[in-house]
Design a protein around this motif. Structure first.
Motif, PDB file in Angstrom:
ATOM      1  N   SER A 153      65.293  42.273  57.055  1.00 26.24           N
ATOM      2  CA  SER A 153      65.531  42.928  58.484  1.00 26.24           C
ATOM      3  C   SER A 153      64.815  44.182  58.322  1.00 26.24           C
ATOM      4  CB  SER A 153      67.195  43.091  58.769  1.00 26.24           C
ATOM      5  OG  SER A 153      67.480  44.138  57.840  1.00 26.24           O
ATOM      6  N   GLY A 154      64.205  44.533  59.730  1.00 25.68           N
ATOM      7  CA  GLY A 154      63.694  45.787  59.579  1.00 25.68           C
ATOM      8  C   GLY A 154      62.232  45.497  60.937  1.00 25.68           C
ATOM      9  N   ALA A 155      61.716  46.406  61.253  1.00 19.18           N
ATOM     10  CA  ALA A 155      60.647  46.203  62.332  1.00 19.18           C
ATOM     11  C   ALA A 155      59.263  45.468  62.009  1.00 19.18           C
ATOM     12  CB  ALA A 155      60.199  47.660  62.825  1.00 19.18           C
ATOM     13  N   ILE A 156      58.930  44.945  62.863  1.00 15.63           N
ATOM     14  CA  ILE A 156      57.540  44.141  62.732  1.00 15.63           C
ATOM     15  C   ILE A 156      56.519  45.078  62.250  1.00 15.63           C
ATOM     16  CG2 ILE A 156      56.075  42.405  63.665  1.00 15.63           C
ATOM     17  CD1 ILE A 156      58.192  41.096  65.265  1.00 15.63           C
ATOM     18  N   ALA A 157      55.912  44.927  61.166  1.00 14.60           N
ATOM     19  CA  ALA A 157      54.666  45.665  61.008  1.00 14.60           C
ATOM     20  C   ALA A 157      53.577  45.091  61.066  1.00 14.60           C
ATOM     21  CB  ALA A 157      54.946  46.501  59.826  1.00 14.60           C
ATOM     22  N   GLY A 158      53.435  43.903  61.520  1.00 10.46           N
ATOM     23  CA  GLY A 158      52.023  43.080  61.378  1.00 10.46           C
ATOM     24  C   GLY A 158      52.226  41.538  61.755  1.00 10.46           C
TER      25      GLY A 158
ATOM     26  N   GLY B 295      56.815  46.281  66.302  1.00  4.64           N
ATOM     27  CA  GLY B 295      57.598  47.397  66.575  1.00  4.64           C
ATOM     28  C   GLY B 295      59.141  46.803  66.852  1.00  4.64           C
ATOM     29  N   MET B 296      59.225  45.459  67.175  1.00  3.70           N
ATOM     30  CA  MET B 296      60.453  44.752  67.496  1.00  3.70           C
ATOM     31  C   MET B 296      61.246  44.944  66.126  1.00  3.70           C
ATOM     32  SD  MET B 296      59.582  41.461  69.641  1.00  3.70           S
ATOM     33  CE  MET B 296      59.874  41.482  71.488  1.00  3.70           C
ATOM     34  N   THR B 297      62.491  45.037  66.247  1.00  5.17           N
ATOM     35  CA  THR B 297      63.436  45.098  65.223  1.00  5.17           C
ATOM     36  C   THR B 297      63.983  43.622  65.036  1.00  5.17           C
ATOM     37  OG1 THR B 297      65.042  45.818  66.666  1.00  5.17           O
ATOM     38  CG2 THR B 297      64.112  47.337  65.159  1.00  5.17           C
ATOM     39  N   VAL B 298      63.830  42.761  63.993  1.00  3.25           N
ATOM     40  CA  VAL B 298      64.075  41.704  63.598  1.00  3.25           C
ATOM     41  C   VAL B 298      64.721  41.186  62.374  1.00  3.25           C
ATOM     42  CG1 VAL B 298      61.972  40.900  65.004  1.00  3.25           C
ATOM     43  CG2 VAL B 298      61.867  41.181  62.119  1.00  3.25           C
ATOM     44  N   GLU B 299      65.590  40.150  62.336  1.00  6.88           N
ATOM     45  CA  GLU B 299      66.129  39.577  61.167  1.00  6.88           C
ATOM     46  C   GLU B 299      65.386  38.226  60.958  1.00  6.88           C
ATOM     47  OE1 GLU B 299      70.779  40.186  61.025  1.00  6.88           O
ATOM     48  OE2 GLU B 299      70.012  39.740  63.013  1.00  6.88           O
ATOM     49  N   VAL B 300      65.007  37.946  59.615  1.00 10.65           N
ATOM     50  CA  VAL B 300      64.277  36.965  59.282  1.00 10.65           C
ATOM     51  C   VAL B 300      65.094  35.931  58.069  1.00 10.65           C
ATOM     52  CG1 VAL B 300      61.924  36.031  58.508  1.00 10.65           C
ATOM     53  CG2 VAL B 300      61.919  38.172  59.668  1.00 10.65           C
ATOM     54  N   ASP B 301      65.372  34.926  58.474  1.00 13.26           N
ATOM     55  CA  ASP B 301      65.856  33.850  57.303  1.00 13.26           C
ATOM     56  C   ASP B 301      64.699  33.099  56.711  1.00 13.26           C
ATOM     57  OD1 ASP B 301      68.536  34.653  57.922  1.00 13.26           O
ATOM     58  OD2 ASP B 301      68.470  33.428  59.666  1.00 13.26           O
ATOM     59  N   SER B 302      64.554  33.124  55.539  1.00 13.09           N
ATOM     60  CA  SER B 302      63.367  32.349  54.953  1.00 13.09           C
ATOM     61  C   SER B 302      63.971  31.875  53.613  1.00 13.09           C
ATOM     62  CB  SER B 302      62.616  33.166  54.481  1.00 13.09           C
ATOM     63  OG  SER B 302      62.974  34.137  53.591  1.00 13.09           O
ATOM     64  N   ASP B 303      62.941  31.056  52.911  1.00 13.68           N
ATOM     65  CA  ASP B 303      63.334  30.418  51.670  1.00 13.68           C
ATOM     66  C   ASP B 303      62.765  31.455  50.738  1.00 13.68           C
ATOM     67  OD1 ASP B 303      60.352  30.758  51.725  1.00 13.68           O
ATOM     68  OD2 ASP B 303      60.008  28.539  51.482  1.00 13.68           O
ATOM     69  N   ALA B 304      63.026  31.260  49.591  1.00 12.20           N
ATOM     70  CA  ALA B 304      62.865  32.595  48.600  1.00 12.20           C
ATOM     71  C   ALA B 304      61.479  33.412  48.466  1.00 12.20           C
ATOM     72  CB  ALA B 304      62.786  31.773  47.125  1.00 12.20           C
ATOM     73  N   ILE B 305      61.857  34.570  48.557  1.00 13.56           N
ATOM     74  CA  ILE B 305      60.532  35.427  48.702  1.00 13.56           C
ATOM     75  C   ILE B 305      59.917  35.506  47.785  1.00 13.56           C
ATOM     76  CG2 ILE B 305      59.856  37.695  49.477  1.00 13.56           C
ATOM     77  CD1 ILE B 305      62.352  37.845  51.177  1.00 13.56           C
ATOM     78  N   VAL B 306      58.526  34.875  47.408  1.00 15.70           N
ATOM     79  CA  VAL B 306      57.898  34.979  46.109  1.00 15.70           C
ATOM     80  C   VAL B 306      56.755  35.667  46.319  1.00 15.70           C
ATOM     81  CG1 VAL B 306      57.125  33.594  44.272  1.00 15.70           C
ATOM     82  CG2 VAL B 306      58.972  32.965  45.511  1.00 15.70           C
ATOM     83  N   ALA B 307      56.400  36.549  45.410  1.00 11.21           N
ATOM     84  CA  ALA B 307      54.963  37.572  45.600  1.00 11.21           C
ATOM     85  C   ALA B 307      54.754  38.002  46.949  1.00 11.21           C
ATOM     86  CB  ALA B 307      53.851  36.472  44.982  1.00 11.21           C
ATOM     87  N   GLY B 308      55.923  38.339  47.552  1.00 15.82           N
ATOM     88  CA  GLY B 308      55.865  39.245  48.820  1.00 15.82           C
ATOM     89  C   GLY B 308      55.413  38.238  50.067  1.00 15.82           C
ATOM     90  N   ALA B 309      55.754  36.847  49.900  1.00 18.21           N
ATOM     91  CA  ALA B 309      55.458  36.025  50.823  1.00 18.21           C
ATOM     92  C   ALA B 309      56.765  35.126  50.933  1.00 18.21           C
ATOM     93  CB  ALA B 309      54.223  35.287  50.709  1.00 18.21           C
ATOM     94  N   ALA B 310      56.880  34.283  52.172  1.00 19.40           N
ATOM     95  CA  ALA B 310      57.790  33.416  52.183  1.00 19.40           C
ATOM     96  C   ALA B 310      57.778  32.487  53.461  1.00 19.40           C
ATOM     97  CB  ALA B 310      59.533  34.077  52.322  1.00 19.40           C
ATOM     98  N   ARG B 311      58.554  31.520  53.576  1.00 20.11           N
ATOM     99  CA  ARG B 311      58.431  30.614  54.848  1.00 20.11           C
ATOM    100  C   ARG B 311      59.562  30.912  55.774  1.00 20.11           C
ATOM    101  NH1 ARG B 311      56.945  26.845  51.105  1.00 20.11           N
ATOM    102  NH2 ARG B 311      58.910  25.873  51.065  1.00 20.11           N
ATOM    103  N   ALA B 312      59.540  31.491  56.906  1.00 22.70           N
ATOM    104  CA  ALA B 312      60.691  31.758  57.852  1.00 22.70           C
ATOM    105  C   ALA B 312      61.191  30.441  58.325  1.00 22.70           C
ATOM    106  CB  ALA B 312      60.225  32.663  58.929  1.00 22.70           C
ATOM    107  N   SER B 313      62.418  30.637  58.438  1.00 24.19           N
ATOM    108  CA  SER B 313      63.089  29.391  59.027  1.00 24.19           C
ATOM    109  C   SER B 313      63.697  29.815  60.382  1.00 24.19           C
ATOM    110  CB  SER B 313      64.083  28.694  58.360  1.00 24.19           C
ATOM    111  OG  SER B 313      65.136  29.870  57.941  1.00 24.19           O
TER     112      SER B 313
END
Length: 389
Positions: A36-41, A75-93
């Motif tokens: 959770s946080g703001a979209i930065a890119g 800048g939108m504040t979001v919550e992202v559900d994903s698979d395991a975060i590995v090496a700074g990357a993941a697939r968002a569901s």
């Protein structure tokens, strides 16, 4: 025998690394990820320096209405559900975006970088993104304008720190405020957020445990306050429930503080009794990034990093992908992920190419800061890539 022994040792090392979270990043080998946080890119969606592949993500707004990926904005504040975060990357569901305030502007103080909505003070800075219709930032915002504000609530100063401000066309179906409740009066059925009073005697969904210090999400009729207070029509979900997860990264403001080992970030409880602290210890209203695992509705922190406002300002935004179009004037601007990026900064650094390589279709990775208008970006680094990720 020697070969079997070597393989056994390697297997033991791999298991140890997985257990400790080493070698794979946040949530390596875990049951899933959440941020959770703001979209930065963009170039996928980047939140808390994690690159989320959003190609198959279910995108929802705060009312749980299905939305398109193209509705996501910097800048939108979001919550992202994903698979395991590995090496700074993941697939968002699933990606859910939600604003903190929807309502009319009551006053604007350009010199103090702030304005008011629904009795709430909203501050802006160099990191606040304004939509294209507010290219002049606060100078283009006038009392009476309807806005949607993505922001974090600063419980220490009782104000909102905006990460994005959108101008709304027409009257929204309802006003909204999300913040920390105080002065809860169960007899009078009122509460306060900041200095504004909200009456909830006719509201639906009132939490049974409503109390001071609790994060609430209030829906209000699109109408002026009555008798000095706003009427609440419904309570919504202010802090979403999370399952047991091994890889969780949240960034926000400390909204409640019992001690350095027990606090809340934007209403989500954190147990930091076994955490490593970087940059200091938490205090009410400070920005922190917490990494850990969800257990029983509490984030068990492994790492707590304090983030200064200067760090947030200097970090900027990231964009990745093919250049969509290039301007004809010098210094040339270009469009990437639907955003205009300028190249006029004296500290702009090119990697693996030069300004002459800025052509439509070329794959680039861009680090940029907001332009003074608050709507477009100015590149500080442009890296040319052999392919688009």
């Amino acid at each position: 025998m020697k070969l079997r022994h070597a393989l056994a040792v390697l297997a033991s090392v791999a298991l140890l690394l997985a257990a400790c979270g080493g070698g794979g990043g946040v949530g390596s080998g875990g049951t899933g990820g959440y941020a959770s946080g703001a979209i930065a890119g963009f170039g996928s969606v980047i939140v808390n320096d994690i690159v989320f592949d959003d190609s198959a993500a279910d995108v929802r707004d705060g009312s749980d209405t299905a939305r398109a990926r193209s509705d996501l904005r910097l800048g939108m504040t979001v919550e992202v559900d994903s698979d395991a975060i590995v090496a700074g990357a993941a697939r968002a569901s699933r990606i859910r975006f939600d604003s903190a305030l929807v309502g009319p502007v009551a006053g604007v103080d350009v010199a103090a970088d702030r304005f008011t909505v629904l009795g709430q003070v909203v501050t802006v800075d160099e990191t606040t993104v304004f939509d294209d219709r507010l290219a002049g930032r606060l100078s283009r915002l006038s009392p009476g304008a309807r806005v949607e504000v993505y922001a974090l609530y600063d419980a220490a100063l009782q104000r909102y720190r905006a990460s994005r401000v959108d101008l709304l066309v027409g009257e929204p179906p309802a006003y909204r405020v999300r913040g920390v409740a105080s002065a809860v009066d169960r007899g009078a059925r009122t509460l306060q957020i900041g200095s504004a009073t909200f009456a909830y005697d006719r509201a639906t969904g009132v939490p049974a445990d409503l109390a001071d210090g609790q994060f609430v999400r209030l829906s209000l009729p699109a109408a002026p306050p009555i008798g000095g207070h706003y009427e609440v029509t419904a309570f919504g979900t202010a802090v979403s429930g999370l399952p047991e997860l091994d890889g969780v990264v949240i960034k926000g403001l400390v909204s409640r503080l019992a001690s350095a080992a027990s606090f809340a970030v934007d209403g989500r409880p954190v147990d930091a009794s076994a955490a490593q602290f970087e940059g200091g210890t938490p205090a009410l209203g400070l920005r922190v990034e917490v990494e850990g695992a969800m257990r029983g509705g509490v984030l068990r922190a492994r790492t707590v990093r304090l983030k200064s406002d200067e760090q947030e300002r200097s970090r900027g935004f990231d964009l990745r992908g093919p250049i969509e179009s290039v301007g004809t004037t010098v210094p040339r601007s270009f469009v990437l992920r639907g955003l205009t990026v300028g190249t006029a900064r004296a500290d702009l650094r090119y990697e693996d190419g030069t300004a002459a390589d800025l052509v439509a279709g070329r794959c680039v990775e861009v680090r940029a800061l907001l332009a003074v208008t608050g709507a477009s970006l100015e590149a500080t680094r442009i890296k040319f890539a052999s392919g688009c990720r």
